[in-house]
Design an enzyme around this catalytic site. Structure first.
Site, PDB file in Angstrom:
ATOM      1  N   ASP A 162     -44.325  32.572 -48.960  1.00 48.14           N
ATOM      2  CA  ASP A 162     -43.209  32.670 -49.793  1.00 48.14           C
ATOM      3  C   ASP A 162     -42.770  31.116 -49.889  1.00 48.14           C
ATOM      4  OD1 ASP A 162     -42.972  35.337 -50.273  1.00 48.14           O
ATOM      5  OD2 ASP A 162     -42.301  35.580 -48.175  1.00 48.14           O
ATOM      6  N   HIS A 501     -50.619  38.681 -50.332  1.00 50.39           N
ATOM      7  CA  HIS A 501     -49.039  38.298 -50.616  1.00 50.39           C
ATOM      8  C   HIS A 501     -48.797  36.710 -50.586  1.00 50.39           C
ATOM      9  CE1 HIS A 501     -44.632  39.214 -50.448  1.00 50.39           C
ATOM     10  NE2 HIS A 501     -44.522  37.961 -49.718  1.00 50.39           N
ATOM     11  N   ASP A 549     -54.074  47.366 -49.234  1.00 47.02           N
ATOM     12  CA  ASP A 549     -54.251  45.993 -50.126  1.00 47.02           C
ATOM     13  C   ASP A 549     -53.195  45.879 -51.105  1.00 47.02           C
ATOM     14  OD1 ASP A 549     -54.996  43.725 -50.917  1.00 47.02           O
ATOM     15  OD2 ASP A 549     -57.447  44.186 -51.487  1.00 47.02           O
ATOM     16  N   GLU A 558     -50.000  39.088 -46.096  1.00 48.39           N
ATOM     17  CA  GLU A 558     -49.382  37.926 -45.717  1.00 48.39           C
ATOM     18  C   GLU A 558     -50.290  37.299 -44.797  1.00 48.39           C
ATOM     19  OE1 GLU A 558     -45.536  35.331 -46.254  1.00 48.39           O
ATOM     20  OE2 GLU A 558     -45.158  37.392 -45.141  1.00 48.39           O
TER      21      GLU A 558
END
Length: 607
Positions: A162, A501, A549, A558
């Site tokens: 992120d 992710h 997944d 992540e």
């Protein structure tokens, strides 16, 4: 006449008898008996007159003799010469081929996975990227981070998918990577990754030095975080971020500051040959540790770290032990070992308390790592009084912890596929598993370096290879030897997570600019990520060996730099490398020769 032997065992001796026999048999020789006598003047003059005729006769006979060569002998000679010439040419060709086209050594799976796992850090770099970053879909990003704050906060690593920079897990990651280099630099070099991992560490420590006033003698704040997690309503590549990112400082954060001190101290040993940079790191570590403890050590009475959405510290006393141990290794200053071996600090840190997380080494809990580091001091330096008692306690505790990892122990459950549940079935288990694998392998190598065949775990004796075997089974599980036959390291094997992710990996590289809302379609896309984030270890399966997944489920998919640091450390420890063990001495290069004081004399009562 005496016989003179030639090189092949024949003779150069000539006798009159041989000459007579030769004349009788009709053969002429090119010597004259009179040549061995002193010639008279007449004979010399006659020789001058006869010289041209004699020379012509000798040339005629030489020519005739040349045509008397045995054809069989000639053919054999030519064959031998040809064979010898061919052999010499073949040897020269093979030597040249071997020198210029020597095939690379066959690498084991751990070395291959190590090389991939290090590449993940390249993909996580923030700021102006170097030319040798080698991740085609990444570019410069967040160049304006921290504008107006000290000298700016460009650089460092994004923690996960992120694009947020957290100082706490980043510091832990750099400490673990530095520890692995100090122990296994020869293996890194054999794998061709020593310079790479040093570049990774320096990229991280350069950024950490920016998060506080590292040139000052005292500080009153450090940066906790840059950016914020906005996955719910904003999904864009780091390269597309064009809005101001918040900088979150803190003035009371003992755990973070002590972990940062550990990171800089450990790295200062890695870069000890760069005296200027190493000294800069040591200075930064020193003021961070003083900031963490307020100079009060075990009597610290300050507050705890501020709360965080993702990286809340459960306490700071373990970081005091961990950071203090690294400070002692980096400086040799006895005040640090005095602190970390003080009974009061160990009591505060609950270093010898069992509890459910006893032995779970990670970004928040440093007990196990600190105890192994302190045991290293005892095993190789043999301090004795006044530190022996506490060092022995640390040693006994880490032995108990390593024993608790073995299958015969009941401290931790295992999944049906064999994965140890160090975080008791909670999400993201692999980061703790890799750390345990590193500690177990390192402990086995310590035993080997001290010529200790094994260790007694309860009623059973285990050879040192048992601890390494535990590590192998866990890392093998992560690399694909599990019930799903899936590698949880992206890019290793043919079956690995496709929906990681990660904002950068999930959006095509040709999209340079987009809004937060426009990018959400890539988060929700049913297609696999267009970019392969090589070497990323995802969160991992659940306690039933199940795995989703799913790009939106960060608990499964992540990756983080803290998790990958433990993976790298475990992989280099297990790799075949140069077949060498640990480097016993480099970590202690700053520690002066130890002069053991005499223990106090016992009190003797009056008669």
């Amino acid at each position: 006449m005496s016989e003179i032997s030639n090189l092949w065992g024949g003779t150069f001796d000539i006798t009159l008898e041989m000459e007579d026999q030769s004349i009788e048999s009709g053969h002429r020789h090119y010597y004259d008996r009179s040549a061995y006598q002193s010639p008279l003047e007449d004979e010399v003059k006659q020789g001058w007159l006869l010289r041209p005729a004699m020379d012509m006769e000798m040339k005629r006979k030489k020519k005739k003799r040349c045509f008397n060569i045995n054809p069989t002998v000639l053919i054999r000679t030519l064959v031998v010469v040809a064979v010898l010439a061919g052999f010499v040419a073949l040897v020269a060709f093979l030597a040249t081929r071997r020198h210029h086209h020597r095939p690379p050594p066959v690498q084991d799976n751990y070395t291959i996975a190590l090389q991939r796992a290090l590449m993940f850090f390249n993909a996580q770099r923030s700021g102006k990227l170097p030319a040798n970053n080698h991740v085609s879909w990444r570019g410069d990003s967040c160049l304006d981070d921290g504008n107006g704050y000290l000298n700016g906060l460009e650089g460092g690593y994004y923690d996960g998918g992120d694009a947020v920079k957290y100082s706490f897990p980043a510091s832990f990651a750099m400490t673990m990577l530095s520890w692995s280099v100090l122990e296994y630099s020869a293996k890194y070099e054999t794998a061709g990754e020593l310079n790479h991992v040093k570049d990774i560490i320096r990229w991280g420590t350069d950024y950490l030095l920016k998060t506080f006033n590292s040139s000052a003698d005292t500080i009153d704040k450090i940066v906790l975080q840059v950016g914020k997690n906005s996955s719910e309503n904003c999904w864009i590549r780091p390269e597309s971020i064009n809005y101001p990112r918040p900088v979150i400082p803190c003035s009371t954060c003992p755990a973070l500051a002590a972990e940062m001190a550990a990171a800089l101290a450990a790295a200062s040993i890695v870069f000890k040959d760069d005296h200027k940079y190493s000294k800069k790191l040591v200075h930064g570590a020193d003021i961070l540790f003083k900031f963490a403890t307020k100079g009060e050590g075990e009597r610290y009475a300050g507050g705890s770290d501020p709360p965080s959405n993702f990286y809340n510290s459960s306490g700071f006393w373990d970081e005091f032990v961990w950071g203090g141990a690294w400070m002692y290794c980096a400086t040799g200053n006895s005040s640090y070992i005095d602190l970390v071996t003080s009974p009061g600090l160990a009591k505060h840190a609950e270093a010898f308390w069992g509890g459910p997380d006893h032995g779970v080494h990670g970004w928040d809990n440093k007990h196990a790592g600190a105890q192994l580091l302190m045991s290293r001091l005892r095993m190789f330096l043999d301090f004795g009084y006044p530190y022996e008692e506490m060092l022995k306690n640390f040693h006994e505790q880490i032995c108990e912890i390593i024993c608790s990892y073995l299958p015969g122990s009941h401290n931790f459950k295992r999944t049906n596929g064999g994965l140890i549940e160090l975080n008791h079935g909670k999400p993201k288990p692999l980061q703790y598993v890799t750390n345990a694998a590193f500690l177990a392998t390192l402990y086995a190598d310590y035993l080997e370096a001290t010529l200790t065949p094994g260790w007694q775990c309860g009623a059973k004796f285990y050879p040192k290879d048992a601890f390494r075997d535990f590590a192998k089974t866990q890392i093998d599980y992560i690399l694909g030897r599990n019930l799903r036959h899936m590698s949880y390291v992206v890019g290793f094997s043919d079956h690995f997570p496709q929906y990681v992710h990660h904002k950068g990996a999930s959006i095509p590289g040709y999209i340079k600019h987009q809004s937060c809302q426009e990018g959400l379609r890539w988060k929700e896309s049913k297609k696999p990520n267009p970019n392969t984030i090589v070497g990323a270890m995802v969160g991992g399966p659940d306690k039933h060996d199940g795995f989703q997944d799913n790009r939106s489920n960060y608990n499964f998919t992540e990756p983080t730099i803290a998790g990958n640091a433990g993976l790298v450390a475990a992989l280099v420890a297990l790799s075949d490398g140069s077949k060498t063990g640990i480097d016993k001495n480099t970590m202690f290069y700053a520690i002066p020769p130890f002069s053991m004081p005499r223990p106090p004399r016992p009190l003797v009562g009056k008669p």
